[in-house]
Design a protein around this motif. Sequence first.
Motif, PDB file in Angstrom:
ATOM      1  N   GLU A   1      -0.527   2.003  -5.711  1.00  0.00           N
ATOM      2  CA  GLU A   1       0.054   2.160  -7.052  1.00  0.00           C
ATOM      3  C   GLU A   1       0.509   3.601  -7.289  1.00  0.00           C
ATOM      4  O   GLU A   1       1.632   3.839  -7.743  1.00  0.00           O
ATOM      5  N   THR A   2      -0.374   4.548  -6.994  1.00  0.00           N
ATOM      6  CA  THR A   2      -0.012   5.953  -7.233  1.00  0.00           C
ATOM      7  C   THR A   2       1.024   6.428  -6.224  1.00  0.00           C
ATOM      8  O   THR A   2       1.868   7.260  -6.549  1.00  0.00           O
ATOM      9  N   LYS A   3       0.981   5.883  -5.032  1.00  0.00           N
ATOM     10  CA  LYS A   3       1.948   6.276  -4.007  1.00  0.00           C
ATOM     11  C   LYS A   3       3.358   5.834  -4.386  1.00  0.00           C
ATOM     12  O   LYS A   3       4.320   6.601  -4.281  1.00  0.00           O
ATOM     13  N   SER A   4       3.494   4.592  -4.854  1.00  0.00           N
ATOM     14  CA  SER A   4       4.825   4.100  -5.219  1.00  0.00           C
ATOM     15  C   SER A   4       5.378   4.824  -6.440  1.00  0.00           C
ATOM     16  O   SER A   4       6.570   5.130  -6.502  1.00  0.00           O
ATOM     17  N   ALA A   5       4.525   5.142  -7.412  1.00  0.00           N
ATOM     18  CA  ALA A   5       4.975   5.892  -8.589  1.00  0.00           C
ATOM     19  C   ALA A   5       5.418   7.296  -8.194  1.00  0.00           C
ATOM     20  O   ALA A   5       6.447   7.795  -8.668  1.00  0.00           O
TER      21      ALA A   5
END
Length: 81
Positions: A44-48
């Motif tokens: 989640e944080t990687k894609s954001a």
Amino acid sequence: MFESISSWWSPSPAPAPKEKYDPTNPKMNPLNPQGLKPCCACPETKSARDACFLENGGEDGKCALLIKKHVECMRGLGFNI
């Protein structure tokens, strides 16, 4: 009798080498019980973070909060970042 005397002058056995820390090994890293690799951890944080870089072209400060959240997530899983 001579074994104890000769052991004083003979070199002591070398300690066993320590195993290198592997954050993907659940036995070494209890924070990562699923054994996730860095590429698959914190999606989640990687894609954001990646979306922010694509939209803003890596401008200073625009993605800082998302980078910080991703680093915290990775460290929470035991990765050294």
